[in-house]
Design a protein around this motif. Structure first.
Motif, PDB file in Angstrom:
ATOM      1  N   LEU A  88       0.829  -1.203   0.000  1.00  0.00           N
ATOM      2  CA  LEU A  88       0.000   0.000   0.000  1.00  0.00           C
ATOM      3  C   LEU A  88       0.865   1.255   0.000  1.00  0.00           C
ATOM      4  O   LEU A  88       0.561   2.243  -0.669  1.00  0.00           O
ATOM      5  CB  LEU A  88      -0.944  -0.013   1.218  1.00  0.00           C
ATOM      6  CG  LEU A  88      -1.871   1.194   1.321  1.00  0.00           C
ATOM      7  CD1 LEU A  88      -2.746   1.342   0.082  1.00  0.00           C
ATOM      8  CD2 LEU A  88      -2.723   1.114   2.579  1.00  0.00           C
ATOM      9  N   GLU A 155      -5.092  -1.774 -12.521  1.00  0.00           N
ATOM     10  CA  GLU A 155      -4.764  -2.999 -11.783  1.00  0.00           C
ATOM     11  C   GLU A 155      -5.366  -4.153 -12.579  1.00  0.00           C
ATOM     12  O   GLU A 155      -6.557  -4.142 -12.874  1.00  0.00           O
ATOM     13  CB  GLU A 155      -5.373  -2.933 -10.375  1.00  0.00           C
ATOM     14  CG  GLU A 155      -5.033  -4.128  -9.509  1.00  0.00           C
ATOM     15  CD  GLU A 155      -5.596  -4.004  -8.082  1.00  0.00           C
ATOM     16  OE1 GLU A 155      -5.696  -2.866  -7.562  1.00  0.00           O
ATOM     17  OE2 GLU A 155      -5.952  -5.040  -7.511  1.00  0.00           O
ATOM     18  N   SER A 159      -8.689  -6.484  -8.127  1.00  0.00           N
ATOM     19  CA  SER A 159      -8.791  -7.084  -6.799  1.00  0.00           C
ATOM     20  C   SER A 159     -10.175  -7.660  -6.586  1.00  0.00           C
ATOM     21  O   SER A 159     -11.179  -6.986  -6.843  1.00  0.00           O
ATOM     22  CB  SER A 159      -8.512  -6.034  -5.726  1.00  0.00           C
ATOM     23  OG  SER A 159      -7.142  -6.021  -5.389  1.00  0.00           O
ATOM     24  N   ASP A 184      -0.919  -1.457 -10.481  1.00  0.00           N
ATOM     25  CA  ASP A 184      -0.686  -2.425  -9.420  1.00  0.00           C
ATOM     26  C   ASP A 184      -0.517  -3.777 -10.111  1.00  0.00           C
ATOM     27  O   ASP A 184      -1.480  -4.366 -10.587  1.00  0.00           O
ATOM     28  CB  ASP A 184      -1.861  -2.425  -8.438  1.00  0.00           C
ATOM     29  CG  ASP A 184      -1.604  -3.315  -7.219  1.00  0.00           C
ATOM     30  OD1 ASP A 184      -0.885  -4.325  -7.360  1.00  0.00           O
ATOM     31  OD2 ASP A 184      -2.142  -3.003  -6.143  1.00  0.00           O
ATOM     32  N   THR A 186       0.783  -6.588  -8.828  1.00  0.00           N
ATOM     33  CA  THR A 186       1.093  -7.597  -7.814  1.00  0.00           C
ATOM     34  C   THR A 186       0.706  -9.005  -8.262  1.00  0.00           C
ATOM     35  O   THR A 186       1.410  -9.974  -7.977  1.00  0.00           O
ATOM     36  CB  THR A 186       0.356  -7.247  -6.499  1.00  0.00           C
ATOM     37  OG1 THR A 186       0.778  -5.957  -6.072  1.00  0.00           O
ATOM     38  CG2 THR A 186       0.640  -8.256  -5.402  1.00  0.00           C
ATOM     39  N   LYS A 209       3.599 -10.120  -1.172  1.00  0.00           N
ATOM     40  CA  LYS A 209       2.939 -11.301  -1.733  1.00  0.00           C
ATOM     41  C   LYS A 209       3.988 -12.245  -2.344  1.00  0.00           C
ATOM     42  O   LYS A 209       4.674 -12.929  -1.630  1.00  0.00           O
ATOM     43  CB  LYS A 209       1.883 -10.855  -2.742  1.00  0.00           C
ATOM     44  CG  LYS A 209       0.934  -9.762  -2.194  1.00  0.00           C
ATOM     45  CD  LYS A 209       0.033 -10.274  -1.094  1.00  0.00           C
ATOM     46  CE  LYS A 209      -0.703  -9.184  -0.320  1.00  0.00           C
ATOM     47  NZ  LYS A 209      -1.507  -8.255  -1.087  1.00  0.00           N
ATOM     48  N   MET A 218       6.774  -7.726   5.144  1.00  0.00           N
ATOM     49  CA  MET A 218       5.991  -6.806   4.322  1.00  0.00           C
ATOM     50  C   MET A 218       6.935  -5.897   3.548  1.00  0.00           C
ATOM     51  O   MET A 218       7.946  -5.438   4.087  1.00  0.00           O
ATOM     52  CB  MET A 218       5.052  -5.973   5.193  1.00  0.00           C
ATOM     53  CG  MET A 218       4.186  -6.870   6.059  1.00  0.00           C
ATOM     54  SD  MET A 218       2.599  -6.187   6.512  1.00  0.00           S
ATOM     55  CE  MET A 218       1.799  -6.026   4.956  1.00  0.00           C
ATOM     56  N   TRP A 339      -1.773 -13.038   0.494  1.00  0.00           N
ATOM     57  CA  TRP A 339      -1.629 -14.171  -0.421  1.00  0.00           C
ATOM     58  C   TRP A 339      -0.210 -14.099  -0.974  1.00  0.00           C
ATOM     59  O   TRP A 339       0.541 -13.190  -0.623  1.00  0.00           O
ATOM     60  CB  TRP A 339      -2.673 -14.124  -1.551  1.00  0.00           C
ATOM     61  CG  TRP A 339      -2.846 -12.783  -2.242  1.00  0.00           C
ATOM     62  CD1 TRP A 339      -3.576 -11.723  -1.766  1.00  0.00           C
ATOM     63  CD2 TRP A 339      -2.293 -12.355  -3.494  1.00  0.00           C
ATOM     64  NE1 TRP A 339      -3.500 -10.675  -2.644  1.00  0.00           N
ATOM     65  CE2 TRP A 339      -2.737 -11.025  -3.716  1.00  0.00           C
ATOM     66  CE3 TRP A 339      -1.486 -12.961  -4.452  1.00  0.00           C
ATOM     67  CZ2 TRP A 339      -2.381 -10.296  -4.855  1.00  0.00           C
ATOM     68  CZ3 TRP A 339      -1.133 -12.240  -5.591  1.00  0.00           C
ATOM     69  CH2 TRP A 339      -1.589 -10.920  -5.773  1.00  0.00           C
TER      70      TRP A 339
HETATM   71  C1  LIG Z   1      -1.994  -6.953  -0.632  1.00  0.00           C
HETATM   72  C2  LIG Z   1      -2.124  -6.039  -1.784  1.00  0.00           C
HETATM   73  C3  LIG Z   1      -1.618  -4.740  -1.737  1.00  0.00           C
HETATM   74  C4  LIG Z   1      -1.016  -4.163  -0.490  1.00  0.00           C
HETATM   75  O1  LIG Z   1       0.098  -4.820  -0.026  1.00  0.00           O
HETATM   76  P1  LIG Z   1       0.509  -4.706   1.523  1.00  0.00           P
HETATM   77  O2  LIG Z   1       1.915  -5.144   1.551  1.00  0.00           O
HETATM   78  O3  LIG Z   1      -0.439  -5.590   2.271  1.00  0.00           O
HETATM   79  O4  LIG Z   1       0.330  -3.266   1.915  1.00  0.00           O
HETATM   80  C5  LIG Z   1      -1.714  -3.952  -2.861  1.00  0.00           C
HETATM   81  N1  LIG Z   1      -2.297  -4.407  -3.980  1.00  0.00           N
HETATM   82  C6  LIG Z   1      -2.808  -5.646  -4.074  1.00  0.00           C
HETATM   83  C7  LIG Z   1      -3.427  -6.087  -5.350  1.00  0.00           C
HETATM   84  C8  LIG Z   1      -2.751  -6.495  -2.975  1.00  0.00           C
HETATM   85  O5  LIG Z   1      -3.296  -7.719  -3.056  1.00  0.00           O
END
Ligand SMILES: *Cc1c(COP(=O)(O)O)cnc(C)c1O
Length: 392
Positions: A88, A155, A159, A184, A186, A209, A218, A339
């Motif tokens: 975040l 993203e 999500s 994003d 991730t 993640k 983290m 996750w």
């Molecule tokens: C978990 C997550 C975040 C944030 O990550 P943190 O390390 O928990 O702050 C951001 N984007 C997505 C898509 C996530 O799943």
């Protein structure tokens, strides 16, 4: 699937094994040291005042943070990378680096919930106008641009609801309007989606993640295109952001096995997703790697793989309470947020008004699964026990 990794000098697996390592600088040791530091000493005033030394003060970087930033810059084909305390925090610094009071930002309706919260609170308080758009909008996003639109937040997949986005189309339009594209990334990580190569300016990963990958730290990362790098560097430095060396090291260690782990998450995830599609209790599986998914064509065109995270919707007639009984009956799957670690996890999907540009999904309740590295026969047996509990 597209294999375009235009900015990467060597293959993906080689990059993951070798990027950011300089054994010759550390007495031949394979990995860089974990440097615990604040103060850096100078031999004399002339050196101190001329800036003629690599390190000045640990907040601005040390050999451990440099190793991870350099490795990620090579992996992402980026002009530069900065680390953040969480995913975040990586999202927030990326947005703050390209938005000012009076600007307008477009954010996908499928954005991670806390990203939306940051926009609704901090960005609005700083005088940034925020609009949300349908993740499937594609080139239609042009109609939402205002003269002061400076950034588009994307993203993919989204999500909880897993919509894909046409990132190259959005990037083309954003750049024509002098706006930056933040993504994003991730879910796919830079291993399976070359964000910068597809037009993204600020590529964000929640390193918590898959990068860390073991549910024990983290971390956030932001990789910038040439266009976005000066702003990211300046804002990151001005905010005084710093990540402790032990957590940076866990990111560096996770990086070496990232692709190997991801490939098993993908294989296990797709196998379970296909199995779930055949279940009578399941109306729909939300996974862009499935041929049945509305985002499959874009995924196939732009991505080189999938991770282990997806959701499924129960058929109409299954209640929320029954879906909780399903989740409570799982033993292998932990019930927990986050996750990307080695283990399987599950959560109930609760959107709670977190969609304003697109209709809230209707039908049965939805569950998000992270498929870990366990044997798929055991994962299936666990889910079978969950389905049995629906009848209880
Ligand atoms: C978990 C997550 C975040 C944030 O990550 P943190 O390390 O928990 O702050 C951001 N984007 C997505 C898509 C996530 O799943």
């Amino acid at each position: 699937m597209s294999a375009s990794q235009s900015n990467r000098a060597r293959g993906l697996a080689t990059t993951l094994s070798h990027a950011g390592r300089k054994p010759e600088d550390f007495h031949g040791f394979v990995n860089p040291p974990v440097v615990h530091a604040s103060t850096v000493l100078f031999p004399d005033c002339a050196t101190m005042l001329s800036g003629g030394q690599t390190y000045h003060y640990a907040r601005r970087g040390n050999p451990t943070t440099d190793a991870l930033e350099e490795a990620l810059a090579e992996l992402e084909g980026a002009a530069g990378v900065r680390l953040a305390a969480s995913g975040l925090n990586a999202v927030s610094v990326a947005l703050l680096s390209c938005l000012s009071s009076g600007d307008h930002v477009l954010i996908t309706d499928s954005a991670y919930g806390p990203t939306r919260h940051f926009a609704e609170t901090t960005l609005k308080r700083l005088g940034v106008a925020v609009d949300y758009y349908d993740p499937a909008i594609g080139e239609g996003i042009e109609a939402l641009f205002r003269p002061n639109t400076r950034a588009v937040m994307t993203e993919a997949p989204g999500s909880l609801t897993f919509e894909m986005q046409d990132i190259p189309a959005i990037a083309r339009i954003a750049h024509a309007h002098d706006a930056l594209v933040v993504m994003d990334n991730t879910w796919a990580t830079p291993c399976f989606f070359d964000a910068i190569g597809h037009g993204v300016d600020l590529s964000v990963q929640a390193g918590t993640k898959y990068l860390v990958g073991h549910s024990d730290a983290m971390l956030g990362t932001v990789a910038a295109s040439e266009r976005a790098w000066p702003g990211l560097k300046e804002t990151h430095g001005a905010l005084g952001m710093h990540v402790g060396p032990d957590d940076v090291y866990l990111g560096l260690r996770g990086l070496r096995t990232l692709e190997v782990r991801l490939r098993r998450h993908m294989q296990n995830g797709l196998e379970i997703a296909r199995w779930l599609e055949e279940r009578p209790e399941v109306a729909r599986v939300r996974h862009p790697g499935l041929e049945s998914d509305p985002g499959h064509a874009i995924w196939k065109r732009d991505f080189t793989g999938a991770s282990g995270l997806f959701a499924f919707d129960f058929v109409d007639g299954i209640s929320e309470t029954q879906s909780y009984a399903f989740l409570d009956a799982l033993e292998l799957f932990g019930l927990g947020y986050s996750w990307g670690g080695f283990e399987s996890l599950a959560i109930p999907v609760r959107l709670k008004g977190a969609r304003t540009a697109t209709p809230m999904p209707t039908g049965g309740p939805s569950v998000r699964l992270h498929i870990g590295l366990e044997d798929t026969a055991d994962i299936r047996a666990d889910l079978e026990a969950g389905f049995a509990a629906l009848k209880g």
